[in-house]
Every structure is written in C-alpha cells, then in structure tokens.
Design a protein around this motif. Sequence first.
Motif, PDB file in Angstrom:
ATOM      1  N   ALA A 124       0.832  -1.207   0.000  1.00  0.00           N
ATOM      2  CA  ALA A 124       0.000   0.000   0.000  1.00  0.00           C
ATOM      3  C   ALA A 124       0.865   1.256   0.000  1.00  0.00           C
ATOM      4  O   ALA A 124       0.591   2.219  -0.738  1.00  0.00           O
ATOM      5  N   HIS A 125       1.918   1.255   0.811  1.00  0.00           N
ATOM      6  CA  HIS A 125       2.807   2.415   0.886  1.00  0.00           C
ATOM      7  C   HIS A 125       3.526   2.658  -0.441  1.00  0.00           C
ATOM      8  O   HIS A 125       3.575   3.797  -0.928  1.00  0.00           O
ATOM      9  N   GLU A 126       4.067   1.587  -1.041  1.00  0.00           N
ATOM     10  CA  GLU A 126       4.844   1.736  -2.274  1.00  0.00           C
ATOM     11  C   GLU A 126       3.972   2.114  -3.467  1.00  0.00           C
ATOM     12  O   GLU A 126       4.421   2.840  -4.365  1.00  0.00           O
ATOM     13  N   LEU A 127       2.735   1.635  -3.486  1.00  0.00           N
ATOM     14  CA  LEU A 127       1.849   1.921  -4.614  1.00  0.00           C
ATOM     15  C   LEU A 127       0.921   3.104  -4.348  1.00  0.00           C
ATOM     16  O   LEU A 127       0.072   3.420  -5.185  1.00  0.00           O
ATOM     17  N   ASN A 128       1.102   3.738  -3.169  1.00  0.00           N
ATOM     18  CA  ASN A 128       0.286   4.896  -2.792  1.00  0.00           C
ATOM     19  C   ASN A 128      -1.207   4.527  -2.783  1.00  0.00           C
ATOM     20  O   ASN A 128      -2.046   5.230  -3.339  1.00  0.00           O
ATOM     21  N   LEU A 129      -1.511   3.406  -2.146  1.00  0.00           N
ATOM     22  CA  LEU A 129      -2.883   2.915  -2.046  1.00  0.00           C
ATOM     23  C   LEU A 129      -3.256   2.718  -0.587  1.00  0.00           C
ATOM     24  O   LEU A 129      -2.397   2.642   0.292  1.00  0.00           O
ATOM     25  N   ARG A 130      -4.551   2.640  -0.308  1.00  0.00           N
ATOM     26  CA  ARG A 130      -5.003   2.249   1.020  1.00  0.00           C
ATOM     27  C   ARG A 130      -4.781   0.748   1.171  1.00  0.00           C
ATOM     28  O   ARG A 130      -4.883  -0.002   0.200  1.00  0.00           O
ATOM     29  N   GLU A 131      -4.514   0.328   2.403  1.00  0.00           N
ATOM     30  CA  GLU A 131      -4.301  -1.103   2.639  1.00  0.00           C
ATOM     31  C   GLU A 131      -5.557  -1.897   2.281  1.00  0.00           C
ATOM     32  O   GLU A 131      -5.465  -3.021   1.769  1.00  0.00           O
ATOM     33  N   SER A 132      -6.718  -1.295   2.530  1.00  0.00           N
ATOM     34  CA  SER A 132      -7.974  -1.973   2.188  1.00  0.00           C
ATOM     35  C   SER A 132      -8.091  -2.171   0.673  1.00  0.00           C
ATOM     36  O   SER A 132      -8.637  -3.181   0.202  1.00  0.00           O
ATOM     37  N   THR A 133      -7.565  -1.190  -0.099  1.00  0.00           N
ATOM     38  CA  THR A 133      -7.600  -1.309  -1.559  1.00  0.00           C
ATOM     39  C   THR A 133      -6.688  -2.436  -2.034  1.00  0.00           C
ATOM     40  O   THR A 133      -7.027  -3.183  -2.949  1.00  0.00           O
ATOM     41  N   VAL A 134      -5.534  -2.569  -1.393  1.00  0.00           N
ATOM     42  CA  VAL A 134      -4.612  -3.661  -1.721  1.00  0.00           C
ATOM     43  C   VAL A 134      -5.292  -4.997  -1.479  1.00  0.00           C
ATOM     44  O   VAL A 134      -5.185  -5.930  -2.298  1.00  0.00           O
ATOM     45  N   LYS A 135      -6.019  -5.107  -0.370  1.00  0.00           N
ATOM     46  CA  LYS A 135      -6.717  -6.349  -0.059  1.00  0.00           C
ATOM     47  C   LYS A 135      -7.764  -6.671  -1.120  1.00  0.00           C
ATOM     48  O   LYS A 135      -7.958  -7.834  -1.479  1.00  0.00           O
ATOM     49  N   VAL A 136      -8.444  -5.634  -1.622  1.00  0.00           N
ATOM     50  CA  VAL A 136      -9.432  -5.834  -2.684  1.00  0.00           C
ATOM     51  C   VAL A 136      -8.754  -6.371  -3.940  1.00  0.00           C
ATOM     52  O   VAL A 136      -9.251  -7.303  -4.592  1.00  0.00           O
ATOM     53  N   HIS A 137      -7.611  -5.786  -4.295  1.00  0.00           N
ATOM     54  CA  HIS A 137      -6.870  -6.248  -5.473  1.00  0.00           C
ATOM     55  C   HIS A 137      -6.444  -7.710  -5.307  1.00  0.00           C
ATOM     56  O   HIS A 137      -6.552  -8.511  -6.240  1.00  0.00           O
ATOM     57  N   ILE A 138      -5.992  -8.051  -4.112  1.00  0.00           N
ATOM     58  CA  ILE A 138      -5.557  -9.431  -3.870  1.00  0.00           C
ATOM     59  C   ILE A 138      -6.736 -10.394  -3.978  1.00  0.00           C
ATOM     60  O   ILE A 138      -6.616 -11.489  -4.542  1.00  0.00           O
ATOM     61  N   ARG A 139      -7.893  -9.969  -3.456  1.00  0.00           N
ATOM     62  CA  ARG A 139      -9.095 -10.821  -3.576  1.00  0.00           C
ATOM     63  C   ARG A 139      -9.463 -11.024  -5.036  1.00  0.00           C
ATOM     64  O   ARG A 139      -9.833 -12.130  -5.454  1.00  0.00           O
ATOM     65  N   ASN A 140      -9.356  -9.953  -5.845  1.00  0.00           N
ATOM     66  CA  ASN A 140      -9.683 -10.069  -7.266  1.00  0.00           C
ATOM     67  C   ASN A 140      -8.682 -10.969  -8.000  1.00  0.00           C
ATOM     68  O   ASN A 140      -9.044 -11.719  -8.910  1.00  0.00           O
ATOM     69  N   ILE A 141      -7.408 -10.856  -7.600  1.00  0.00           N
ATOM     70  CA  ILE A 141      -6.380 -11.727  -8.179  1.00  0.00           C
ATOM     71  C   ILE A 141      -6.683 -13.184  -7.831  1.00  0.00           C
ATOM     72  O   ILE A 141      -6.598 -14.081  -8.679  1.00  0.00           O
ATOM     73  N   MET A 142      -7.055 -13.430  -6.575  1.00  0.00           N
ATOM     74  CA  MET A 142      -7.406 -14.785  -6.138  1.00  0.00           C
ATOM     75  C   MET A 142      -8.601 -15.307  -6.938  1.00  0.00           C
ATOM     76  O   MET A 142      -8.637 -16.486  -7.324  1.00  0.00           O
ATOM     77  N   LYS A 143      -9.562 -14.425  -7.191  1.00  0.00           N
ATOM     78  CA  LYS A 143     -10.750 -14.829  -7.942  1.00  0.00           C
ATOM     79  C   LYS A 143     -10.384 -15.222  -9.366  1.00  0.00           C
ATOM     80  O   LYS A 143     -10.874 -16.232  -9.903  1.00  0.00           O
ATOM     81  N   LYS A 144      -9.506 -14.441 -10.001  1.00  0.00           N
ATOM     82  CA  LYS A 144      -9.087 -14.751 -11.369  1.00  0.00           C
ATOM     83  C   LYS A 144      -8.337 -16.070 -11.436  1.00  0.00           C
ATOM     84  O   LYS A 144      -8.474 -16.825 -12.399  1.00  0.00           O
ATOM     85  N   LEU A 145      -7.541 -16.332 -10.407  1.00  0.00           N
ATOM     86  CA  LEU A 145      -6.744 -17.556 -10.393  1.00  0.00           C
ATOM     87  C   LEU A 145      -7.502 -18.724  -9.781  1.00  0.00           C
ATOM     88  O   LEU A 145      -7.008 -19.862  -9.795  1.00  0.00           O
ATOM     89  N   LYS A 146      -8.689 -18.416  -9.202  1.00  0.00           N
ATOM     90  CA  LYS A 146      -9.480 -19.438  -8.499  1.00  0.00           C
ATOM     91  C   LYS A 146      -8.677 -20.040  -7.351  1.00  0.00           C
ATOM     92  O   LYS A 146      -8.687 -21.253  -7.118  1.00  0.00           O
ATOM     93  N   ALA A 147      -7.964 -19.162  -6.659  1.00  0.00           N
ATOM     94  CA  ALA A 147      -7.161 -19.573  -5.512  1.00  0.00           C
ATOM     95  C   ALA A 147      -7.941 -19.308  -4.232  1.00  0.00           C
ATOM     96  O   ALA A 147      -8.794 -18.415  -4.171  1.00  0.00           O
ATOM     97  N   THR A 148      -7.659 -20.070  -3.193  1.00  0.00           N
ATOM     98  CA  THR A 148      -8.401 -19.944  -1.938  1.00  0.00           C
ATOM     99  C   THR A 148      -7.660 -19.109  -0.892  1.00  0.00           C
ATOM    100  O   THR A 148      -8.263 -18.671   0.082  1.00  0.00           O
ATOM    101  N   ASN A 149      -6.347 -18.927  -1.082  1.00  0.00           N
ATOM    102  CA  ASN A 149      -5.587 -18.127  -0.118  1.00  0.00           C
ATOM    103  C   ASN A 149      -4.358 -17.523  -0.801  1.00  0.00           C
ATOM    104  O   ASN A 149      -4.057 -17.831  -1.958  1.00  0.00           O
ATOM    105  N   ARG A 150      -3.648 -16.686  -0.049  1.00  0.00           N
ATOM    106  CA  ARG A 150      -2.502 -15.951  -0.578  1.00  0.00           C
ATOM    107  C   ARG A 150      -1.367 -16.899  -0.986  1.00  0.00           C
ATOM    108  O   ARG A 150      -0.722 -16.700  -2.019  1.00  0.00           O
TER     109      ARG A 150
END
Length: 257
Positions: free
Chosen positions: A210-236
């Motif tokens: 979040a700090h390096e990309l100038n994003l909120r930590e909550s926004t980073v979590k949203v991106h990770i959830r979307n990445i997981m959805k695309k990959l059909k992964a259940t966890n990080r």
Amino acid sequence: MITAIQTDTKPIVGLELVGQKGGAATIRLHGQATAETCLVLLDERVLDRQCLAQCLTTYRVGKDIASFGSIDEWQLCEHMPSASAVLLNLGSRKVSDAKTGDAIAELVKKAHPAPVAILADTDELEQILRALGYGAKAYIPSSLRFEICVEAINFVIAGGTFVPASSLAGLHRTIDPDVEMSRHMASVFTERQEDVVQALRRGKANKIIAHELNLRESTVKVHIRNIMKKLKATNRTEVVYMLNEMFPGASQPLRAS
C-alpha cells in the motif's frame, strides 16, 4: 569445357547448370543475361531451386537470376555477370551443423564483396546469430511472406542487414526474461493488479504494498481478492504457488509473505 545450350522458352532469366557429361559441365542459358550484375541462387535441390528462381524472376529481384546446386558449380561458370548478392537456401539444414557452418563461411569468403543472404526453414535465434557470425548479411526464415523475402534481398543488395523481427523479440526475452513475464501478465491482470502481483512475488506485506503503490491497505486487499478470484485460488499462499506455475521464467521466485 563448358557448353552453352540456348533454349526457346524463358522460364528463368539467367543461368542453370543442369548436369555433367563426359567430365564437362553443361550450362543452360535462360534468356539473355546482359545485366552487369545478377542474383546468385544456391540450392542443392533442383526442383526447389528452379521454382524459387522462377518466383524471384517474377517479382523482379535485380535483373538476372543465376541458379546453381553448389558453390563449386557457380565457380565453374565462366563469363557470368558479377553477383549483386548470393542467396543460399538451406532448407531444413541448420547453421549449427558444423558442415553447414563451414559452407557458409566459405561462401562468404568466395562471394566477397557480394553480400550473402541465408534462406532457411527454421527461425531459431541461435541459428540466426550463428549465420550472422559467419558473415551472412541476412537470415530469412521460409515462414515469412514471399514479398518480404524479396524486400529483404533487395535491402541486402542495397547494403543493409536483415533479420526477422521475431528474432529481436527472442533476443530481448533472452536478455530480460521479466519482460516476457510482464507481457503474459498483462493478458491476465489489470495494470494495477500486475503491480500488486509484482509486489507479492517479492514477499511484501499488504501494508508495504500500500505504501509503495500509494494505495489504502484496504484497496490492496481488494486487489488481492480479485487476483485470487481470477486464479481461483483460496488463499494468498496458493496465489503465489499458481503464479510460480504460470510464470516460470521469472528472474526471482514468487513467494508468500
């Protein structure tokens, strides 16, 4: 002694060595070779050589085409115009073969100052680099369209050096595999998701991302959830494992934090 046989038809402009008889080479003259220079075509396969010479004549590469089965046959022919360039058709043979490589080096030496162009079935980067290393001024894969082949030959005659664009892309990938990985990632993730993926592969925590990309930590979590959805992964951890499988060419391994 060389015997010239005049034909009534003109299927190919130039000269064709058609065989040996009684120890003398027989040269068939197609049309009247009156140009100061000609394109020399070398191909040990008779049918392929004649067909290619006919096509090159139709597309008007230079003025005359002189075709032969080998360097020696070409050297035997007297009273020929100077070569504007020499096109060696390797077919399925590879430059990496020692015998073929030696033949190219010999041809470059004997053809000087005329440039040598290589026509071959393979477009492997290694073969292209070897051909250039032997002194060839062009490497033309048979997978290219014929009109591009013609333009490449004319470019070499004009003093240029030609290699297929695909080989330059291959060289780029060889130098920097991350470039190829990024290209594949772009077809799967959005630009911002790719930034997050690149951070994940370096084992960075959400707060640091979040700090390096100038994003909120909550926004980073949203991106990770979307990445997981695309990959059909259940966890990080599964995300990182799947990215390793998808992009094995990465310069450093992906890992979970």
